[in-house]
Design an enzyme around this catalytic site. Sequence first.
Site, PDB file in Angstrom:
ATOM      1  N   ASP B  29       0.631  -1.068   0.241  1.00  0.00           N
ATOM      2  CA  ASP B  29      -0.137   0.184  -0.205  1.00  0.00           C
ATOM      3  C   ASP B  29       0.597   1.055  -0.040  1.00  0.00           C
ATOM      4  O   ASP B  29       1.708   1.101   0.782  1.00  0.00           O
ATOM      5  CB  ASP B  29      -0.796  -0.240   1.501  1.00  0.00           C
ATOM      6  CG  ASP B  29      -2.258   0.984   1.088  1.00  0.00           C
ATOM      7  OD1 ASP B  29      -2.427   0.959  -0.057  1.00  0.00           O
ATOM      8  OD2 ASP B  29      -2.550   0.959   2.183  1.00  0.00           O
ATOM      9  N   ASP B 123      -3.061   2.458  -5.845  1.00  0.00           N
ATOM     10  CA  ASP B 123      -2.235   2.867  -4.901  1.00  0.00           C
ATOM     11  C   ASP B 123      -2.035   1.712  -3.735  1.00  0.00           C
ATOM     12  O   ASP B 123      -1.192   1.536  -3.031  1.00  0.00           O
ATOM     13  CB  ASP B 123      -2.479   3.849  -3.722  1.00  0.00           C
ATOM     14  CG  ASP B 123      -3.473   4.086  -3.002  1.00  0.00           C
ATOM     15  OD1 ASP B 123      -4.653   2.969  -3.641  1.00  0.00           O
ATOM     16  OD2 ASP B 123      -3.140   4.650  -2.637  1.00  0.00           O
ATOM     17  N   GLU B 124      -2.867   0.337  -4.662  1.00  0.00           N
ATOM     18  CA  GLU B 124      -2.545  -0.669  -3.064  1.00  0.00           C
ATOM     19  C   GLU B 124      -3.099  -2.294  -4.295  1.00  0.00           C
ATOM     20  O   GLU B 124      -3.692  -2.552  -5.031  1.00  0.00           O
ATOM     21  CB  GLU B 124      -3.334  -1.158  -2.526  1.00  0.00           C
ATOM     22  CG  GLU B 124      -4.676  -0.540  -2.901  1.00  0.00           C
ATOM     23  CD  GLU B 124      -5.687  -0.861  -1.026  1.00  0.00           C
ATOM     24  OE1 GLU B 124      -5.266  -1.803  -0.298  1.00  0.00           O
ATOM     25  OE2 GLU B 124      -6.421  -0.354  -0.996  1.00  0.00           O
TER      26      GLU B 124
END
Lengths: 373, 423
Positions: B29, B123-124
């Site tokens: 993350d 983003d993860e």
Amino acid sequence: MKFRIERDVLADAVAWTARSLPVRPPVPVLAGMLIEAGDQLKLSSFDYEVSAQMTMDIDADEPGTALVSGRLLAEICRSLPAAPVEITTDGAKVTLKCGSAKFTLLTMPVEDYPSLPDMPPAAGTIGSDAFAAAVSQVAIAAGRDDTLPMLTGVRVEIEGETVTLASTDRYRLAVRTLRWKPERPDISAVALVPAKTLSDTAKSLTSGAEVSIALATGGTGEGMIGFEGGGRRTTTRLLDAEFVKYQSLWPKETSAVAEIQTGPFAEAVKRVGLVAEKNTPVRLSFRQDEVVLEAGSGDDAQAVEVLGASLDGQDIDIAFNPNFLLDGLSAIGSDVARLAMTTSTKPAVITGKPADEGDPDYRYLIMPIRLSS
Amino acid sequence: MSRKQQLHRPGPPPGPPGDDTGCTVLHVDMDAFFVSVELLERPELRGRPVVVGGAGPRGVVAAASYEARAFGVHSAMPMSRARRLCPQAAVLPPRHDRYAAVSAGVMEIFRSVTPLVEPLALDEAFLDVAGARRRLGRPAEIGRMIREQVVARQGITCSVGVASTKFVAKLASTRCKPDGLLVVPADEVVDFLHPLPVAALWGVGERTEESLRRLGLRTVGDLARTPVDTLRREVGDAVGRHLHDLSWGRDPRSVTASVPDKSIGAEETFDRDIADPEAIRRELLRLSDRVGARLRGSGQAGRTVAVKLRRSDFTTVTRARTLREPTDVAREVYATACALYEASGLEGVPLRLVGVRVENLVAAGTTPRQLALGEPETGWRQAEAAMDLAARRFGAGAVRPAALVRADRESDPRHGRETDVDR
């Protein structure tokens, strides 16, 4: 009011009249069935769209009128023992006696009941069985999607001695022409009748030999069509929508005409169609002496069957929704089905093979399914 | 979102990293992703509270730096509130194309480790590194390597959770943020989970949390010790069983490289509420156009069209209609969306948000299509395919419906918040 009537006669009449009782009455009195007794017994129901009125000869001891719950009356009449029925009014109540059974029903105010729409002027008559058969042939192709009202109707076109019925749901089109006896030889009229009402009505009017069709061509009763036969008369409000201009949809040319035994073909479509997932087709490959039916593809279950067929023209591969195909095959009313095709993306026309070579009176046009783009 | 963030406790956990045997799932993350990307170009803002999000009256915080979070700012919070909490924060408008580019670089690093990468957002992502051990070392080792490479190549930091299941890995990465790595050894999963509040579990939203609280269940441990039948009675059959499994660390879901979309949608929050049905229809057209383009871009078609209409008081109406045939044609999506809007009874009612979504997706190319009578051989579908080609060459919106060209020129109340919402 006081009269006696045979149990079966009453049960039939009440059941027929109850068909047009509204499921959710917009006003309470419309849940009622109007009983009018005099020289004749008249039963009426109305839901603002459809009206039904049954008339039969009786000899009332005392004439009179009453409005009772139609649903309840229908259920009671269905369950009565086999014995004459006596119906009397007693103040604000109606008493129904049959054998040793006795029912007391509440009444609603007769004066609140709306008057039934006037029957439009009679336009002509038609054999009741032929009419019911023709309507059922056409109504199968009508749409059920109420958001497209023009596709939920059967178009009735009257031109002199010819009646043409047509309906379509955009994927198929069924058209039937039949002869009738018009009141005037130069009559010309069109109407778009809700398909479900029309097919229910046509079926329920087969007790008499003939059905009289009443259709306004301007003036009173406009927007209304009436049917009458065997003491039963019913009116239906017409759909106020433009019907598809379907004459231009018939293919101008065909490249292949196949003839197949209808029964075995329908059986095979049903069998092979078992593996066709929702909205996937049965694929047909027509060759000179046979047709190969296939359904299912890829990782799904698959089925294949080969049938004898005669083909006049080029070999052709075409795919259809199996239910649409079966509807057409069941409606042609012929032992041999004839499929006229052009290409795999152009409409095909199903007809019965006529005994004499002439224009068939029933044609079922079906749009294929395109396999992939 | 906000509730989940309250669970986050900054700083790496005490003690040496645990035994990572059998912990083959990594959750990576990025730390304050949008902000970190912005800071690459605005180094002078480093160490200051920074907020990324729409600046308009209905703007919403998309990301906040850790310095801003210290003031209670978090994503999904109205920008007006964020400004009140932290007036000194620098507010930057979001630049999604930048984030997408950095995200692509990060995902590339992940895919060099293992093909089993399941992105959850820009983003993860989850990574299954079971097959990479021989080549790259133990899972914790791989996690360290990924963190180094992300910093070296993209200049931003990330946190990595290492565990034996997806949801524990995700909890672990949340726990070690920012710039951390946490291994939850397989035999310590229960000890790790049980002190956490129930809201930490995947699938526990506000409603479920409320139901659980009525049962007196506050921690995952409480949940774990409750008979599964009691849970099923309270929160439903499937959810109850699922939560009970999770509370004991059981999560059978594997990392899947590509999860097929369940739906494709887009929605718009207006800066000012709009009541005019014409303007709403124009918005529905714009959203339908975008959904159509994305359906065609991904080679999908859907049978169900849904619209979402939110009134000023946040009450939301969702209406859906299933078509006879799957479609990827914006015109058809639009026509259905309009019909749903008109049937919703909200015509003329001020709305703050409208959304259009297509569900029931199938692969467009291989799906047989029932042809309709009188349908032209070439129609809207071909016109829209041509629009797609023009957009590819000259940029999005190069060709668009005339109704939308005018709308863009006027100073219209859009540009509040515009989001693609896929599930």
